[in-house]
Design an enzyme around this catalytic site. Sequence first.
Site, PDB file in Angstrom:
ATOM      1  N   ASP A   1     -10.894   2.849   4.176  1.00  0.00           N
ATOM      2  CA  ASP A   1     -11.276   1.440   4.109  1.00  0.00           C
ATOM      3  C   ASP A   1     -12.788   1.273   4.031  1.00  0.00           C
ATOM      4  O   ASP A   1     -13.280   0.177   3.747  1.00  0.00           O
ATOM      5  CB  ASP A   1     -10.783   0.697   5.358  1.00  0.00           C
ATOM      6  CG  ASP A   1      -9.484  -0.050   5.127  1.00  0.00           C
ATOM      7  OD1 ASP A   1      -9.281  -0.521   3.996  1.00  0.00           O
ATOM      8  OD2 ASP A   1      -8.699  -0.167   6.087  1.00  0.00           O
TER       9      ASP A   1
ATOM     10  N   GLN B   1      -4.597  -1.503   9.618  1.00  0.00           N
ATOM     11  CA  GLN B   1      -4.585  -2.844   9.024  1.00  0.00           C
ATOM     12  C   GLN B   1      -5.187  -3.862   9.982  1.00  0.00           C
ATOM     13  O   GLN B   1      -4.867  -3.876  11.175  1.00  0.00           O
ATOM     14  CB  GLN B   1      -3.133  -3.217   8.650  1.00  0.00           C
ATOM     15  CG  GLN B   1      -2.992  -4.516   7.891  1.00  0.00           C
ATOM     16  CD  GLN B   1      -3.637  -4.491   6.499  1.00  0.00           C
ATOM     17  OE1 GLN B   1      -3.757  -3.447   5.875  1.00  0.00           O
ATOM     18  NE2 GLN B   1      -4.071  -5.646   6.030  1.00  0.00           N
TER      19      GLN B   1
ATOM     20  N   LYS C   1       0.837  -1.203   0.000  1.00  0.00           N
ATOM     21  CA  LYS C   1       0.000   0.000   0.000  1.00  0.00           C
ATOM     22  C   LYS C   1       0.875   1.258   0.000  1.00  0.00           C
ATOM     23  O   LYS C   1       0.611   2.219  -0.715  1.00  0.00           O
ATOM     24  CB  LYS C   1      -0.948  -0.017   1.209  1.00  0.00           C
ATOM     25  CG  LYS C   1      -2.006  -1.122   1.106  1.00  0.00           C
ATOM     26  CD  LYS C   1      -2.802  -1.346   2.390  1.00  0.00           C
ATOM     27  CE  LYS C   1      -3.785  -2.517   2.198  1.00  0.00           C
ATOM     28  NZ  LYS C   1      -4.595  -2.816   3.398  1.00  0.00           N
TER      29      LYS C   1
HETATM   30  N1  GUN Z   1      -7.196  -6.886   6.240  1.00  0.00           N
HETATM   31  C1  GUN Z   1      -7.677  -7.630   5.216  1.00  0.00           C
HETATM   32  N2  GUN Z   1      -8.246  -6.842   4.290  1.00  0.00           N
HETATM   33  C2  GUN Z   1      -8.123  -5.578   4.734  1.00  0.00           C
HETATM   34  C3  GUN Z   1      -8.511  -4.316   4.201  1.00  0.00           C
HETATM   35  O1  GUN Z   1      -9.101  -4.189   3.133  1.00  0.00           O
HETATM   36  N3  GUN Z   1      -8.190  -3.244   4.957  1.00  0.00           N
HETATM   37  C4  GUN Z   1      -7.554  -3.348   6.156  1.00  0.00           C
HETATM   38  N4  GUN Z   1      -7.306  -2.238   6.834  1.00  0.00           N
HETATM   39  N5  GUN Z   1      -7.167  -4.490   6.679  1.00  0.00           N
HETATM   40  C5  GUN Z   1      -7.457  -5.606   5.969  1.00  0.00           C
END
Ligand code: GUN
Length: 315
Positions: A120, A97, A53
């Site tokens: 998100d 995350q 990311k």
């Molecule tokens: N863990 C698995 N998928 C995601 C996501 O799309 N965003 C975040 N923040 N954590 C995750």
Amino acid sequence: MTARIINGTAIRDEIYAELEHEVSELASAGIRPGLAAVLVGDDPASKIYVRSKIAACEQLGLRSEHITPAANTTTSELLALVNDLNSRDDVDGILVQLPLPVQIETRKILEAVDPAKDVDGFHPMNMGELVEGRPRLVACTPLGVMEILRRSGISVAGVDAVVVGRSNIVGKPMALLLMHGDATVTVCHSKTRNMRKFTSQADIVIAASGRPGLITPEDIKPGATVIDVGTTRLSDSRLAAELFKHSPQRLEKFKEKGFALVGDVHPDVAQVAGALTPVPGGVGPLTIAMLMSNTVKAARLRRGLRTQEKAASRR
Ligand code: GUN
């Protein structure tokens, strides 16, 4: 018949090219969107995701910040960190995350993120806006699936769609996006009595169960579109032998490495489906692209600027 294999990486590159243009326009107005990514502890898979990311931000010229609190951080320490990011003007997007370590109350953290910076789309306010059919910031994976369908010329209006999986992150927002696109949507899950009854009638199947190889050719109507959201690190050699029985190269690679990334869809589904997204290289690349897109969108929304979608709908 063999399915058209949809190239998620090529679609991601198309979106990046558009975002680069938008980022440079914003730069001329003195705006540089910024993303803060918070990774608590040292889960190896999460580390890889967050690193990707951050790399995507760098590629597109977004400002990024990688914050890595220790694994034993408390809920109140993490809340203080989120509140600090909420109050900073140079932070447009906040991503915490998941999964968080067990001692942290995940719900409290997700609710603490300023909904305007919730790239998100996990905050109940953003989930609620989506339910009401006026989405603002929406979860990245289901958004990515909609982009794949749109950019592959697969229309959603009026079709029968089945979503397999009902998670807050994928299944539920996915079903809502399809419904708002005028599809007739059925959601199947682990307690569904006869999943095949539904999937085998569907024009579009979105598999988001996290169970490798769950969807087999018998589950799919000939010519249907199958989107595979699952990503499991498979190390079970019996299941690998079954999934890769017609892909000797993949089986060889599995034996060499001891694992493989696989989706929810059995590779033999390619013999029945009309279009199929592979794993890896299907939905995965889109998830990060939509995070970048949400960050740029949040930067615009926070400044009261029109978003690209609004501009496009007026054209
Ligand atoms: N863990 C698995 N998928 C995601 C996501 O799309 N965003 C975040 N923040 N954590 C995750």
